[in-house]
Design a protein around this motif. Structure first.
Motif, PDB file in Angstrom:
ATOM      1  N   THR A  53     -62.082  -6.205 -22.195  1.00 37.11           N
ATOM      2  CA  THR A  53     -62.949  -7.190 -22.844  1.00 37.11           C
ATOM      3  C   THR A  53     -62.404  -7.551 -24.220  1.00 37.11           C
ATOM      4  OG1 THR A  53     -64.880  -6.437 -21.626  1.00 37.11           O
ATOM      5  CG2 THR A  53     -65.297  -7.636 -23.673  1.00 37.11           C
ATOM      6  N   GLU A  54     -61.992  -6.568 -25.003  1.00 38.98           N
ATOM      7  CA  GLU A  54     -61.419  -6.831 -26.328  1.00 38.98           C
ATOM      8  C   GLU A  54     -60.148  -7.666 -26.216  1.00 38.98           C
ATOM      9  OE1 GLU A  54     -60.797  -3.112 -28.322  1.00 38.98           O
ATOM     10  OE2 GLU A  54     -62.923  -2.594 -28.254  1.00 38.98           O
ATOM     11  N   ALA A  55     -59.265  -7.286 -25.293  1.00 39.32           N
ATOM     12  CA  ALA A  55     -58.004  -8.012 -25.125  1.00 39.32           C
ATOM     13  C   ALA A  55     -58.257  -9.444 -24.675  1.00 39.32           C
ATOM     14  CB  ALA A  55     -57.112  -7.290 -24.117  1.00 39.32           C
ATOM     15  N   ARG A  56     -59.155  -9.625 -23.713  1.00 40.00           N
ATOM     16  CA  ARG A  56     -59.443 -10.966 -23.225  1.00 40.00           C
ATOM     17  C   ARG A  56     -60.060 -11.830 -24.310  1.00 40.00           C
ATOM     18  NH1 ARG A  56     -62.072 -10.294 -17.315  1.00 40.00           N
ATOM     19  NH2 ARG A  56     -62.980 -12.206 -18.047  1.00 40.00           N
ATOM     20  N   ASN A  57     -60.960 -11.289 -25.124  1.00 40.89           N
ATOM     21  CA  ASN A  57     -61.562 -12.069 -26.210  1.00 40.89           C
ATOM     22  C   ASN A  57     -60.507 -12.522 -27.215  1.00 40.89           C
ATOM     23  OD1 ASN A  57     -64.158 -11.951 -25.174  1.00 40.89           O
ATOM     24  ND2 ASN A  57     -64.711 -10.141 -26.353  1.00 40.89           N
ATOM     25  N   LYS A  58     -59.575 -11.648 -27.545  1.00 45.05           N
ATOM     26  CA  LYS A  58     -58.484 -12.028 -28.463  1.00 45.05           C
ATOM     27  C   LYS A  58     -57.609 -13.113 -27.847  1.00 45.05           C
ATOM     28  CE  LYS A  58     -58.259  -7.645 -30.909  1.00 45.05           C
ATOM     29  NZ  LYS A  58     -57.480  -6.431 -31.178  1.00 45.05           N
ATOM     30  N   LEU A  59     -57.311 -12.977 -26.566  1.00 43.28           N
ATOM     31  CA  LEU A  59     -56.475 -13.976 -25.895  1.00 43.28           C
ATOM     32  C   LEU A  59     -57.179 -15.326 -25.797  1.00 43.28           C
ATOM     33  CD1 LEU A  59     -54.981 -11.702 -23.103  1.00 43.28           C
ATOM     34  CD2 LEU A  59     -53.756 -12.654 -25.082  1.00 43.28           C
ATOM     35  N   ILE A  60     -58.498 -15.320 -25.568  1.00 43.56           N
ATOM     36  CA  ILE A  60     -59.257 -16.580 -25.541  1.00 43.56           C
ATOM     37  C   ILE A  60     -59.161 -17.281 -26.889  1.00 43.56           C
ATOM     38  CG2 ILE A  60     -61.593 -17.560 -25.433  1.00 43.56           C
ATOM     39  CD1 ILE A  60     -62.210 -15.383 -23.297  1.00 43.56           C
ATOM     40  N   GLU A  61     -59.347 -16.541 -27.965  1.00 42.41           N
ATOM     41  CA  GLU A  61     -59.266 -17.129 -29.307  1.00 42.41           C
ATOM     42  C   GLU A  61     -57.869 -17.678 -29.583  1.00 42.41           C
ATOM     43  OE1 GLU A  61     -61.845 -17.885 -31.258  1.00 42.41           O
ATOM     44  OE2 GLU A  61     -62.994 -17.086 -29.574  1.00 42.41           O
ATOM     45  N   LEU A  62     -56.842 -16.951 -29.174  1.00 48.28           N
ATOM     46  CA  LEU A  62     -55.475 -17.442 -29.354  1.00 48.28           C
ATOM     47  C   LEU A  62     -55.258 -18.733 -28.570  1.00 48.28           C
ATOM     48  CD1 LEU A  62     -53.363 -14.160 -29.192  1.00 48.28           C
ATOM     49  CD2 LEU A  62     -53.621 -15.681 -31.166  1.00 48.28           C
TER      50      LEU A  62
END
Length: 103
Positions: A53-62
């Motif tokens: 979840t943390e990784a996906r949220n960061k990737l969405i923002e990027l």
């Protein structure tokens, strides 16, 4: 173009398969356009839920922060880019970078 769940946000997104390097070019209403190679997409499914979840949220923002003419690329690192052994230092499993859409 085909459709499947976006690997970042789980909404239905369209994608085009790419073979050099092997992966998918996604167009998602939530995340924008991005490329993810097959190794990185598999890795996202394998990691524990909290970390995922943390990784996906960061990737969405990027992905959302991509500028005009740029594409977020999520990929497995090349051998010369790996700097950890997985023990004392974390082994790098995914890299992100922006590429010009003309490349």
């Amino acid at each position: 173009m085909e459709n499947q769940k976006c690997p970042l946000c789980d909404l239905v997104a369209s994608f085009k398969s790419v073979h050099s390097p092997y992966g998918r070019l996604f167009s998602c209403k939530e995340c924008s356009d991005f490329f993810i190679d097959s190794a990185s997409e598999s890795y996202l499914l394998e990691i524990p839920e909290v970390t995922r979840t943390e990784a996906r949220n960061k990737l969405i923002e990027l992905a959302k922060s991509s500028r005009n003419g740029q594409l977020l690329v999520i990929r497995e690192p090349r051998n010369d880019e790996i700097h950890g052994d997985g023990h004392g230092a974390a082994k790098l499993r995914m890299l992100t970078e922006w590429k010009s859409r003309s490349e």
